[in-house]
Design a protein around this motif. Structure first.
Motif: not given
Length: 952
Positions: A922-927, A867-869
């Motif tokens: 947490v920090l959730i990032l979309d990569c 998911l690139k997450k």
């Protein structure tokens, strides 16, 4: 014919004959030398005809022109001068001849030759053959002693005087009126063998003692010669002591019994009076009642006296008196009884001398202060003290033979309250040094500190008392100054600039008093070689493609001008992969402006703290640092940040719970070299060294084609043999044109800022470049270089343009920084496919997902690659940002507003695995915007490289 026969019998036959003549009427004197006796006799008769008293010398001489004893070659007689007259040794010539007959009988002497001198009798015992002066004088002194022993009164100055003159027979004695004829009396005596005469005097040659020493003015040692003007003798003092019974009984006889004393004793008294400061009147006061006294005659007699007679001479002239004197054996001459020290007056206390070790200084006019009572300065220098002897009489004692005095008190943070002392050395010049007050009260410490400055005394107690008197007087009359702990501009008035032990003013150079912080660095600034040779050497850089070297040299000049703008410091770093490009030599050339480049330039082996301490002490003098290549990246970053502060790190002092004293902030320029880029080295520690890049202007050095290696070798050698001359002249040019200098520096800065489009963030480059260029222009105006400045300006504008472009490239987006973080922590991430919770409602586990990578160290993140997450733990990220000097809050804001659309939530990072972790923030990032398979593969490769480096 009679005269020649006589002279042939009493004179040697080798060497020059001397005729001496004097005429009382016009006080003229004549002395001539002749190589044959006939010419000498002819001259004597001619002089006699002209009214001169004519005399012949009893010795012959090696060289014409000098009638001094060392020049005497031969003698052929022994002789006496018997004075006759109412006040003389003998009342009449008959009395003298009767005494002579008795003397000859007692000693069994042969009949002598007699000459009627017009008043007295001259007696000669001619020898068969002439003898040398050295042989003659031994027997003559014994003959003189025999005369005294047997009561044969005569002029005691005559018998052993090898250069004596007596009257020429057949001439006239012009003292009586009418003049009396000088003539032989009876037949001439029969010549005697020298050995026979010697035996009659008391034995063979070995038995005859060496003659007693006559008074010869001592060859003073250098110290006493320098002080001779301070010591005087006063006849009035001798007279007072004599009349009170504590002086000289011989002089008492001379003064009280003037009509009856012998001529030799009278002359002895005159020898004391002549060499006293009040002798002009004294010689006549002790002579006016003598029967033969005339003013002119006394002056003539005094003029012939070469020095004060010794006590032994007085004893010869009048025996039986001196041995009972309390001074016998304690003093050498009665003149010592009147000795005193002349105290210097105001005019004596003004001296013009050169400061010690200040090569550029011209002689300075010093006004020596009045010493504290009871101490005083002698007329020719030195420290003396009014004291009293054991009998309670006034006595001046010498404390120290050179001028030494305190000029002020200072407060030194390291050494405590101290004294600044000034020492005048006769050959070296004037030296100033500091003496801790703690050393003044301890004899051993006091002696040790003074000896280190060249002050050597046996009895240190008097000098300690003298110094304490100064302390008390200064504490009562003046405040203590602050010690000069730094070089550069002395204060905000900009009236002087301190370089080593020199304080440079617009029109002079004075000695700068040392402090504990500066005294050890003074030798660095001692000049060597010549200014002209230095100027010739520096012209080596006046050729194309030398702009880098000229600019590095110019930093030494620009440092002085940093005082006139708000920036404390900036640095220029020249680097190259190879060596032999002249980087270091250019620094040495710049350092040679001030002093020894070997000592001024700081080296790689010097500690970081020592370099910063040196920068504090130099203050406004350039700081060159060679070979920064191996300095740790973090230290380089810290150094770049420390420069603009102008201060060392604060540290505790060596004693007690007290902070170390720091000086005023430095305002200077730093020049450094290395084999690598400093910014690249810092980047190993810090991701984006943009701040450091603004503080340190870098330049990669390009190869320069020199004519020959010999040319560069000669240049390097000449720089190290000629230094320390230009700095003083450069400073004096600035001081004499201060307003114009400030305006020039600002004008150069405005033009460079415009040409390079510099903004506020480039302010360090602006200060660095403008002050360096202005400094080069000023050195040219001062006539010390003849370089073309325009090419250097064009070069630095290009360098700053390239530096601006490089700094611009350092700006990176947050995704790139995030990728760096992931690469460094790749092996501490849980890499796994996404999944829903695999546990059933009963809590059993239907499906466990096997991760592609599990954390090997500290857990920092979970990455679901399908998911690139990315799920980031804040704490490790915050730590990493701190190490990279990245602002964490700004970085997170960039992630939220950028393509990653970061959000915060509570998540179980071990979801779908056996890792049992509670939900955490947490920090959730979309990569998806920057992460693809190729990027992921690059991350893995980079991580493997990091791991391999860590193992190494």
């Amino acid at each position: 014919m009679e005269t020649k026969q006589f002279l042939e019998s009493v004179l040697g036959d080798e060497g020059y004959y001397c005729i001496f003549a004097s005429r009382a009427s016009d006080e003229r004197k004549v002395q001539k030398f002749y190589d044959n006796l006939d010419a000498a006799i002819h001259a004597a008769h001619n002089l006699d005809a002209e009214g001169y008293d004519a005399y012949f010398a009893l010795g012959t001489f090696d060289q014409a022109g000098s009638r001094k004893v060392p020049n005497v070659k031969q003698l052929r007689s022994f002789f006496l001068d018997l004075d006759c007259g109412p006040t003389k040794d003998y009342a009449t010539q008959s009395d003298a001849l009767a005494a002579l007959r008795l003397f000859c009988k007692e000693l069994k002497l042969p009949r002598p030759t007699l000459v009627n001198s017009g008043r007295g009798i001259h007696v000669y015992w001619p020898l068969v053959a002439p003898v040398s002066r050295e042989t003659w004088v031994l027997v003559a002194e014994q003959f003189k002693r025999m005369c005294t022993k047997h009561g044969m009164r005569n002029d005691p100055a005559v018998p052993a005087d090898a250069a004596r003159v007596l009257r020429v027979p057949s001439t006239h004695n012009y003292k009586p009126n009418p003049p009396a004829l000088v003539s032989l009396v009876g037949e001439m005596g029969t010549p005697v063998e020298f050995n026979v005469f010697r035996d009659l005097m008391g034995g063979d040659e070995d038995a005859i003692l060496l003659p007693p020493k006559k008074y010869v003015p001592q060859q003073q040692d250098a110290m006493m010669q320098a002080l001779s003007g301070s010591f005087v003798s006063r006849f009035k003092t001798i007279l007072i002591k004599t009349m009170s019974g504590t002086g000289c009984e011989q002089l008492k006889e001379v003064i009280n019994n003037q009509p009856n004393i012998s001529e030799p004793l009278w002359r002895a008294g005159l020898s004391i009076a002549k060499f006293c400061v009040d002798g002009g009147k004294a010689v006549h006061k002790i002579s006016s009642k003598h029967p033969e006294y005339t003013f002119a005659g006394t002056e003539e007699k005094v003029d012939l006296i070469k020095g004060p007679y010794l006590c032994t001479r007085f004893d010869e002239y009048r025996a039986g008196v001196c041995h009972d004197c309390k001074h016998w054996g304690k003093i050498k001459s009665p003149i010592s009884l009147g000795r005193e020290v002349q105290e210097a007056d105001e005019s004596d206390n003004i001296v013009i001398e050169k400061p010690l070790g200040v090569t550029a200084a011209t002689p300075i006019r010093y006004t020596i202060p009045k010493y504290p009572h009871p101490f005083f300065r002698g007329k020719s220098g030195g420290v003396f003290k009014h004291s009293k002897n054991a009998e309670g009489e006034d006595k001046d004692v010498m404390v120290y033979f050179n001028d030494l005095y305190v000029i002020r008190r200072i407060k030194d943070p390291e050494a405590g309250e101290s004294l600044v002392m000034r020492l005048h050395l006769p050959k070296d010049g004037v030296r100033e040094f500091t003496l801790p007050l703690t050393a003044v009260g301890t004899k051993d410490e006091f002696r040790k500190h003074l000896a280190a400055q060249g002050v050597a005394v046996l009895n240190v107690q008097e000098l300690m008392e003298y110094t304490m008197r100064w302390v008390n007087e200064l504490q009562f009359n003046s405040e203590a100054d602050e010690a000069c702990r730094q070089f550069g501009w002395k204060d905000d008035s900009h009236e002087s600039f301190v370089v080593g032990n020199m304080e440079v003013f617009k029109d002079r150079v004075e000695v700068s008093s040392p402090s504990a912080a500066t005294v050890g660095l003074f030798p660095i600034f001692k000049a060597k070689g010549t200014l002209e040779k230095w100027k010739q050497t520096i012209e080596f850089y006046n050729q194309p493609n030398m702009e880098l070297h000229q600019f590095m040299f110019g930093l030494s000049l620009g440092s002085v001008l940093m005082e006139f703008q708000p920036i404390n410091a900036a640095a220029f770093h020249a680097w190259s992969k190879g060596s032999g490009l002249g980087k270091t030599t250019a620094m040495y050339a710049g350092a040679s402006i001030w002093g020894d480049p070997d000592l001024l330039v700081m080296q790689e082996r010097d500690t970081f703290n020592s370099k910063m301490n040196r920068a504090e002490v130099y203050k406004n003098i350039v700081c060159y640092m060679d070979e920064m290549t191996n300095t740790k990246p973090q230290d380089l970053s810290d150094w770049a940040y420390q420069l603009p502060s102008g201060l060392q790190r604060n540290r505790m002092g060596p004693k007690g719970n007290v902070e170390r004293v720091r000086g005023k902030p430095w305002k200077t320029l730093f020049g450094t070299t290395g084999n690598t880029s400093m910014l690249e080295r810092i980047a190993l520690f810090k991701a984006l060294p943009q701040a450091e890049a603004q503080r340190v202007l870098e330049y990669r050095v390009e190869p320069v084609k020199f004519a020959t290696k010999t040319e560069t070798d000669v240049f390097s050698a000449d720089i190290k043999d000629n230094f320390g001359h230009a700095g003083v002249l450069y400073i004096q040019y600035i001081l004499n044109n201060l307003d114009a200098v400030k305006e020039l520096a600002m004008t150069v800065q405005r033009k460079l800022d415009a040409a390079s489009s510099l903004s506020a963030e480039n302010r360090y480059w602006s200060a660095l470049a403008s002050r360096t260029i202005a400094g080069l222009m000023l050195l040219k105006k001062a006539g010390l270089i003849n370089w073309q400045i325009a090419p250097i300006v064009q070069w630095i504008v290009k360098v700053m343009a390239e530096a601006k472009a490089m700094v611009g490239e350092m700006s990176v987006d947050v995704e790139t920084q995030l990728t760096d973080y992931m690469a460094e922590n790749y092996n501490n991430m849980l890499r796994i496919k996404s999944t829903d919770d695999a546990r059933n409602t009963a809590g059993s586990l239907d499906k466990i997902i096997v991760p592609d990578g599990s954390p090997r160290g500290h857990f920092v993140a979970r990455y679901e690659y399908d998911l690139k997450k990315l799920y980031l733990l804040p704490k490790p990220l915050k730590t990493w940002c701190g190490k990279q000097q990245i602002n964490y809050a700004g970085f997170v804001d960039g992630l939220k507003t950028g393509g990653t659309k970061a959000t915060k939530a509570k998540v179980r990072l071990g979801k779908g695995t056996h890792i049992n972790m509670p939900p955490t923030d947490v920090l959730i990032l979309d990569c998806t915007g920057f992460m693809d398979d190729e990027t992921e593969q690059a991350l893995a490769t980079t991580a493997a490289l990091f791991e391999k480096q860590g193992q190494a």
